[in-house]
Design a protein around this motif. Structure first.
Motif, PDB file in Angstrom:
ATOM      1  N   VAL A   1       0.862  -1.158  -0.018  1.00 38.46           N
ATOM      2  CA  VAL A   1      -0.013  -0.059  -0.057  1.00 38.46           C
ATOM      3  C   VAL A   1       0.768   1.363  -0.052  1.00 38.46           C
ATOM      4  N   TYR A   2       1.885   1.152   0.767  1.00 34.86           N
ATOM      5  CA  TYR A   2       3.029   2.275   1.020  1.00 34.86           C
ATOM      6  C   TYR A   2       4.220   1.905   0.638  1.00 34.86           C
ATOM      7  N   PRO A   3       4.498   1.584  -0.685  1.00 30.12           N
ATOM      8  CA  PRO A   3       6.140   0.951  -1.091  1.00 30.12           C
ATOM      9  C   PRO A   3       7.069   1.951  -0.841  1.00 30.12           C
ATOM     10  N   GLU A   4       6.874   3.141  -0.770  1.00 34.25           N
ATOM     11  CA  GLU A   4       7.907   4.325  -0.630  1.00 34.25           C
ATOM     12  C   GLU A   4       8.610   4.165   0.951  1.00 34.25           C
ATOM     13  N   TYR A   5       8.147   3.361   1.828  1.00 32.84           N
ATOM     14  CA  TYR A   5       8.781   3.223   3.023  1.00 32.84           C
ATOM     15  C   TYR A   5       9.557   1.908   3.458  1.00 32.84           C
ATOM     16  N   GLY A   6       9.250   1.214   2.476  1.00 36.10           N
ATOM     17  CA  GLY A   6      10.318  -0.179   2.573  1.00 36.10           C
ATOM     18  C   GLY A   6       9.814  -0.945   3.836  1.00 36.10           C
ATOM     19  N   PHE A   7       8.462  -1.126   4.394  1.00 41.04           N
ATOM     20  CA  PHE A   7       7.863  -1.767   5.569  1.00 41.04           C
ATOM     21  C   PHE A   7       8.248  -3.260   5.340  1.00 41.04           C
ATOM     22  N   ALA A   8       8.417  -3.935   3.981  1.00 45.02           N
ATOM     23  CA  ALA A   8       8.607  -5.248   3.750  1.00 45.02           C
ATOM     24  C   ALA A   8       9.938  -5.448   4.384  1.00 45.02           C
ATOM     25  N   LYS A   9      10.860  -4.820   4.603  1.00 48.95           N
ATOM     26  CA  LYS A   9      12.293  -5.182   4.776  1.00 48.95           C
ATOM     27  C   LYS A   9      12.562  -4.634   6.342  1.00 48.95           C
TER      28      LYS A   9
ATOM     29  N   GLU B   1      11.876  11.558   6.215  1.00 49.81           N
ATOM     30  CA  GLU B   1      11.975  12.724   5.861  1.00 49.81           C
ATOM     31  C   GLU B   1      11.734  13.248   4.490  1.00 49.81           C
ATOM     32  N   ARG B   2      11.551  12.220   3.526  1.00 51.34           N
ATOM     33  CA  ARG B   2      11.107  12.537   2.138  1.00 51.34           C
ATOM     34  C   ARG B   2       9.688  12.646   1.941  1.00 51.34           C
ATOM     35  N   TYR B   3       9.057  11.755   2.720  1.00 49.05           N
ATOM     36  CA  TYR B   3       7.582  11.616   2.343  1.00 49.05           C
ATOM     37  C   TYR B   3       6.628  12.124   3.515  1.00 49.05           C
ATOM     38  N   GLY B   4       7.113  12.287   4.910  1.00 47.89           N
ATOM     39  CA  GLY B   4       6.348  12.359   6.041  1.00 47.89           C
ATOM     40  C   GLY B   4       5.794  10.902   6.327  1.00 47.89           C
ATOM     41  N   PRO B   5       5.070  11.043   7.386  1.00 49.37           N
ATOM     42  CA  PRO B   5       4.288   9.785   7.972  1.00 49.37           C
ATOM     43  C   PRO B   5       3.104   9.418   6.839  1.00 49.37           C
ATOM     44  N   CYS B   6       2.800   8.099   7.031  1.00 48.70           N
ATOM     45  CA  CYS B   6       1.651   7.577   6.464  1.00 48.70           C
ATOM     46  C   CYS B   6       0.613   7.210   7.411  1.00 48.70           C
ATOM     47  N   PRO B   7      -0.726   6.898   7.215  1.00 50.17           N
ATOM     48  CA  PRO B   7      -1.791   6.522   8.343  1.00 50.17           C
ATOM     49  C   PRO B   7      -1.304   5.380   9.129  1.00 50.17           C
TER      50      PRO B   7
END
Length: 262
Positions: A216-224, A238-244
């Motif tokens: 859903v939010y691939p920019e954060y790298g949660f899977a890793k 820093e780049r995107y701010g927080p997501c929900p």
């Protein structure tokens, strides 16, 4: 006794595979007496494997004996995800049948297992356990009630459908919210089979949820990084701010440094 000297090392390995996980001592002795360096190395490798399997079996017996000593039904409870910056905290509650646990060899503290092994064992636990409950508390609730209370709420959710009449074995400190007989065990996932099973279910459930959120939010790298505060994760913040699914209460220090998140 088999004479290995007339066989190639490949043939020897194929022959030994017929004996399953444990190679009989007489065959190991024949390998040790074989003059070839390759045969001696193979014997040494098998000895190490046998010792590792013996250690796993011994540890399994110790975990099971720990639960049996209470002389009553026990349900192990553990959690995953207290420390991450994002995602839920997840708890699991597992009751095993102490008279039918041969399938459970290999259960251990989830932190000691690879993701592949943990996923495999988690599936088996869900299929074989007398009871397996899961409690999930999302980031927004964590922000409202703090992580300690949210963790206790997740544990209460995990245990709520279990049949009454058991003792809770809780990893760590006592959990007043459970409101029932309980035994708090420091490092319980390394001592109790049921807690170790719960740690596997909680960890694998949470990792799977973070894999979902990565899509859903691939920019954060949660899977890793599963939401933990890695360098990669902070760079994404820093780049995107927080997501929900970020825990805003965990990011206040970061907010003060950056001044851009909220």
């Amino acid at each position: 006794m088999i004479d290995f000297t007339a066989m190639s090392l490949k043939q020897i390995k194929e022959k030994l595979e017929e004996y399953g996980p444990y190679v009989p001592e007489e065959l190991l002795e024949a390998l040790r007496k074989d003059g070839r360096a390759g045969a001696k190395k193979l014997a040494a490798a098998i000895e190490r494997q046998n010792q590792e399997k013996d250690n796993v079996l011994q540890h399994f017996r110790e975990l099971g004996d720990f639960d049996r000593k209470y002389g009553c039904r026990v349900v192990g409870i553990d959690e995953a995800g207290r420390g991450p910056l994002a995602g839920p905290v997840v708890a699991a509650a597992v009751e095993l049948d102490p008279d039918h646990i041969d399938w459970a060899v290999g259960i251990d503290d989830s932190k000691k297992l690879t993701r592949e092994k943990r996923r495999e064992i988690c599936t088996t636990i869900k299929a074989k356990a007398l009871f397996c409950g899961i409690g999930v508390v999302e980031a927004s609730v964590i922000d409202q009630m703090n992580i300690l209370n949210a963790t206790h709420l997740a544990m209460a959710k995990a245990i709520k459908d279990a049949k009454e009449g058991f003792l809770c074995l809780v990893d760590g400190l006592p959990v007043p919210r459970l409101g029932r007989r309980q035994e708090a065990i420091v490092k319980g996932d390394a001592k109790s089979l049921s807690i170790a099973a719960a740690s596997i279910v909680a960890k694998e459930t949470r990792d799977s949820l973070m894999d979902h959120w990565d899509a859903v939010y691939p920019e954060y790298g949660f899977a890793k990084h599963k939401g933990y505060g890695t360098k990669e994760h902070y760079i994404a913040l820093e780049r995107y701010g927080p997501c929900p699914i970020h825990r805003k209460s965990f990011l206040t220090g970061f907010e003060l440094r950056q001044g851009v998140l909220f």
